[in-house]
Scaffold this active site. Sequence first.
Site, PDB file in Angstrom:
ATOM      1  CB  THR A 136      -1.009   0.033   1.233  1.00 35.26           C
ATOM      2  OG1 THR A 136      -1.312   1.185   1.651  1.00 35.26           O
ATOM      3  CG2 THR A 136      -0.106  -0.294   2.674  1.00 35.26           C
ATOM      4  CG  ASP A 137      -1.116   4.815  -0.990  1.00 34.55           C
ATOM      5  OD1 ASP A 137      -1.859   4.368   0.014  1.00 34.55           O
ATOM      6  OD2 ASP A 137      -1.698   5.758  -1.673  1.00 34.55           O
ATOM      7  CD  GLU A 138      -3.294   3.339   4.203  1.00 35.05           C
ATOM      8  OE1 GLU A 138      -3.471   3.488   5.610  1.00 35.05           O
ATOM      9  OE2 GLU A 138      -4.509   3.119   3.713  1.00 35.05           O
TER      10      GLU A 138
ATOM     11  CE1 TYR B  54      -3.070  -2.479   5.808  1.00 31.81           C
ATOM     12  CE2 TYR B  54      -3.153  -0.125   5.350  1.00 31.81           C
ATOM     13  CZ  TYR B  54      -3.287  -1.447   4.910  1.00 31.81           C
ATOM     14  OH  TYR B  54      -3.164  -1.869   3.379  1.00 31.81           O
TER      15      TYR B  54
ATOM     16  CE  LYS C 108       0.164  -4.588   2.926  1.00 34.28           C
ATOM     17  NZ  LYS C 108      -0.228  -5.835   2.477  1.00 34.28           N
TER      18      LYS C 108
END
Length: 354
Positions: A132-134, A158, A162
């Site tokens: 993810t970009d997060e 989260y 990741k």
Amino acid sequence: MILVTGSAGFIGANFVLDWFAQGEESVISLDKLTYAGNLENLASLKGDPRHIFVRGDIGDAELVGQLLRQYCPRAIINFAAESHVDRSIHGPEDFIRTNIVGTFHLLEAVRAYWSGLADAEKDGFRFLHVSTDEVYGSLAKDEPAFSETHRYEPNSPYSASKAASDHLVRAYHHTYGLPVLTTNCSNNYGPYHFPEKLIPLMIVNALAGKPLPVYGDGQQIRDWLYVKDHCSAIRCVLAKGRLGEVYNIGGWNEKANLDIVHTVCTLLDELRPRTDSKSYREQIVFVTDRPGHDRRYAIDARKIERELGWKPAETFDTGIRKTVRWYLDNQGWVGNVQSGSYRQWVEKNYAGRG
Ligand code: NAD
Ligand code: TYD
């Protein structure tokens, strides 16, 4: 054949369905069927000999090893994860267990299998990790979008979990030579999206006459990509990506949350007007913000376009219209996912937000 983990979830299911729409290669699906996993998403594949579903945990290295030896897949696409930021705030442990420890056990099983392959199969093998970009953290309004070399600055349990999994995948390439590819994608939307996430929650709540809860001032920005474009990007990276490389995937669609909610309301006003003829916007309520809420995500997707020739097919306008129509046409699916555990989650997350 290929092995797809997390295939009963939102993106995994779209990926498997699209895979069979593109070709004949078989798929083994491995999914733990958590609250987010739903076999109904794969119902159209029932009885299809090209698809084998196995219920199981990516952290069960023995099971994964056995599946690898039995089916000898040429590639693994790893979607399996706990994926909801708000849930990670209420209870991070499952995120550590699946996203970090689970990915570690999966990598160990894959490494053991891959090391025993003959040279030609070893060279052709791929482990594609979906991220993810997060992991890159939050951008200020005028900062450039995330490129693949942006530093990792995860802010939620989260995104931290990741980020840890991305680092493990990278390390298995550098240390053991495992042929990995990593993709970091922006926010997805589309069919089969579980209605705990912004867009499906707004559609489902609007139709049910419930409040549309916007966190904080609603000016947080996300970069939205139609899920089928994410799936085509993954197929492209799998086919052509350079080993050990990271590819950012995004739709060049930065939107503030409040604008997203307004768009959903406008489409519903057109396609399924309220019986009192008022706009669904009347249902918008501003609620207490998410703790540590990232202000802005934006993906610079030039590398995948330049190197692999991938571009999204949908604009936000076409994708969001298809999505709203899908939810209107699939009210049975919505009803079925709103189980007891879903209702408990909604109570827990929105109680006390004021
Ligand atoms: P999802 O929550 O809808 O689905 C996750 C799936 O993984 C579920 O079917 C669940 O049962 C399964 N799963 C969970 N733990 C497991 C375990 N231990 N073993 C096997 N299966 C397990 O998530 P999603 O939105 O489809 O996201 C898929 C992947 O894409 C995730 O890795 C996520 O981080 C990533 N991603 C999502 C988005 C997005 O906007 N949804 C954006 C970028 C990246
Ligand atoms: P979400 O769909 O949970 O994705 P993520 O947090 O991974 O980006 O949320 C998207 C944005 O919408 C995020 O900024 C939080 C916001 N949001 C709301 O304003 N209200 C809600 O009820 C939800 C679920 C999210």
